[in-house]
Design a protein around this motif. Sequence first.
Motif, short mmCIF file in Angstrom:
data_model
loop_
_atom_site.label_atom_id
_atom_site.label_comp_id
_atom_site.label_asym_id
_atom_site.label_seq_id
_atom_site.Cartn_x
_atom_site.Cartn_y
_atom_site.Cartn_z
N GLU A 235 0.85 -1.20 0.00
CA GLU A 235 0.00 0.00 0.00
C GLU A 235 0.88 1.25 0.00
O GLU A 235 1.85 1.34 0.73
CB GLU A 235 -0.89 0.00 1.24
N LYS A 236 0.53 2.21 -0.87
CA LYS A 236 1.23 3.48 -0.90
C LYS A 236 0.71 4.35 0.23
O LYS A 236 -0.45 4.76 0.25
CB LYS A 236 1.01 4.19 -2.24
N ILE A 237 1.56 4.63 1.17
CA ILE A 237 1.16 5.40 2.34
C ILE A 237 1.35 6.89 2.09
O ILE A 237 2.45 7.36 1.79
CB ILE A 237 1.96 4.96 3.59
N SER A 238 0.28 7.64 2.22
CA SER A 238 0.33 9.09 2.06
C SER A 238 0.81 9.73 3.35
O SER A 238 0.50 9.25 4.46
CB SER A 238 -1.05 9.65 1.70
N ILE A 239 1.54 10.81 3.21
CA ILE A 239 2.04 11.55 4.37
C ILE A 239 1.00 12.61 4.71
O ILE A 239 0.73 13.50 3.91
CB ILE A 239 3.40 12.20 4.07
N PRO A 240 0.40 12.55 5.88
CA PRO A 240 -0.64 13.53 6.22
C PRO A 240 -0.05 14.92 6.40
O PRO A 240 1.06 15.08 6.88
CB PRO A 240 -1.22 13.00 7.54
N SER A 241 -0.81 15.95 6.00
CA SER A 241 -0.33 17.34 6.15
C SER A 241 -0.27 17.73 7.61
O SER A 241 0.40 18.71 7.97
CB SER A 241 -1.25 18.29 5.38
#
Length: 754
Positions: A235-241
Amino acid sequence: MKKIAKNLLVLVVLLSMVVSPLNAYAAQTVKKDYKLSKGVQYKQYTYSSTKTNSINHIAINVDEPTTEVQLGMPATVNGKESTVANANRHSREGNRVVGAINASFFDMSVGFPLFLLSKDNVILNGGAVSNGSDEYMNVPTAFGVAPDGRGVIDYFDFDVTLSHKGKNYEMSGMNRARNIYEGIVYTPQFYSKTTNTNEYGFEIVVDTGAPITENKFGQTLTGKVKQITPYGSKEKISIPSTGFVVSLQGGDWHSKLSKIAIGDELSVNFSIDKLWKDAKFILASGPYLVKDNKPYIMMSTSSSRAKAVVPRTVVATSNNGKTVHYITVDGGQKHSAGMNMVQLANYLVSLGVDRAINLDGGGSTTMGIRNPGTNNVVLANLPSNAGNAQRLVSATLQAVSTAPTGKGAIIKYTHSTNHATLLAGASSSIAVQYIWDENYNPLPLEGRVSLKSENNTLKINGLNYTSTTAGNDRIYINHDGTPVQSFQVKVVDAPAEMNIAPKSKTVGSGETVKFTMDAKDEGGKPLVYNASQVKWTVEGNIGTITSDGKFTAKNPGATGKVVATLGKKRAEAAVTVAKGALFKDIPSNYVYYKEIEYLTKNKIITGQADGTFRPNDKLTRAHAAVIISRALGLNTSNVKNPGFKDIPANHVYYKQIASVVESGIMSGKGNNTFDPNGTLTRAQMAKVVALAYKLDGTSGINFKDVSKNHWAYTYVQQLAANKITTGYGDNTFKPNEAINRAHFGLFLYRAIHK
């Protein structure tokens, strides 16, 4: 990170101890040397050791209040820009970039810096420290600027610490690719929106509840765990703002952090050691090259990277960091070979720097400088890429002048007459290349530069001026009405010395000659005057002359002068208009031209039917009789027959021969002949001339071939006494030699004019 640094430091110091400096500083030849701003000096020179190298060197005095060393970044952290373009984009009023070099190593595929970068405690890139003594930065070393503006080169200790339930875990780094067995923290400042990691690990997503706009040293981010991806997840993990991601690989990390659960509180802290706290910027690079003015190469000098002879970029410090040096070495080209790490370190030691660190080299090596007279930064070195094109790089180091633009103080101009003395009425002008303020900021020129005469004796027209009266004056060069520089103008009403060339000239009728004139002041230097001020005239009826000194001759035989007048002084050249040729073989410069001309004009002697005179032909007795009869004006109308059997009454020269015989000047030969076609010897000529002109006297000259008992002795002496003959240079007269037509004419002319 501390453990890595300590372990490798011992190894690399041992490797670098074999290096010894070379004393080759004297092998430099300076090609360029000038200031870029008040505190920045630029030099370009060639350095010759085993091979020749082209060096560009910017020395920055950060102790000067308006001079700074700055970090230049592209618009985005992972962006790329050429060194020159980056410098020009950052240059503005009050922040003029006057010099720049490429700086940090970077990933050429994505443009992201490889090592630590920070500015004003803000972390721009977390970076890495490489493993292996053959790597450029195998220990954490950096160049930066301290809070007081001094340059610093030293080790650094950058820590990323994760905290969970009272326990701290030292991470491997932040915002870079995760390698095997590493723990990396990703914040919203990473160039990608996702971590881009592989499946061989697990990741913990933390939300702090507030936007994270920057990462700083001393900063602690705290939040709740929102997601945990299992090992092997693709899974491509997004970096939260509003949060961060902890990305981990390896069983050791799993055993330490496997008990973290959703909802747990996690904190991450970013710290730097005290030396670098509050630095204006930090740029990590390597290897360390010089420390305490000695070679100190922090990598294996036997490695292929260290041994490569390539272009190099260096930043160095001296004077306790108050002087920062940007240095590039061109390489891989005919004009410059490049250096390996040992050569580079030794060379830097010879320059006298205290510390130095290697920056990205090879095709990245680039230096830009402010072009004198403008605010444009231009390429100073020759990059090794095709066509010397600049490589796009991820960061630059810049030399900056913060001084605002002020009034004109420094000028470069040329003077059309090189400040020479002027004749009253003469003109001169200047051309301004550039004007700088005292901080070397260029000032606009168009419509802003003017001249002023101190005593108002110089007539001003733009950047031209004309002298009006003799005396001393001064020209002020003004920018926006403020004097920038001045120079004295000396004006005279006449030259101290004046000459015409040629000084004398013989010119053929109809021929044109260009006369020139030079005038000097009292110091012997050329005087400045307008060509129209020279007045050319002619004295004597010798021809005409134009206003620019072109003389055309007329009236052959006339003499006179060409005169040049300048101010109150004049110079003259003597001119003779050459006579035309008397005969085809008697040109105007013939040695006996004057004598033959006289005899010809007075119809005493004539030439041949073919227009020649034949001066070297032997003179016959008949022709001698004709010439003498004409010269003496003898009566040939009623003559007594001399009775020579070879001179009948119908002989062409009967009357002339009869007249000279009757006058006792000439006589016949034996057998009652005259021998008209026989030649006349010089002795016979002496007798004829002496009798014809009733000469007398005795000379002090005793010709060795005319003794006193010679039959012609008396006649020869009479010629010598009357200066009609001087004989030959060997004190002979050659009495038995037949006389030619030219010499007979000469003796006759002298006898007539005695």
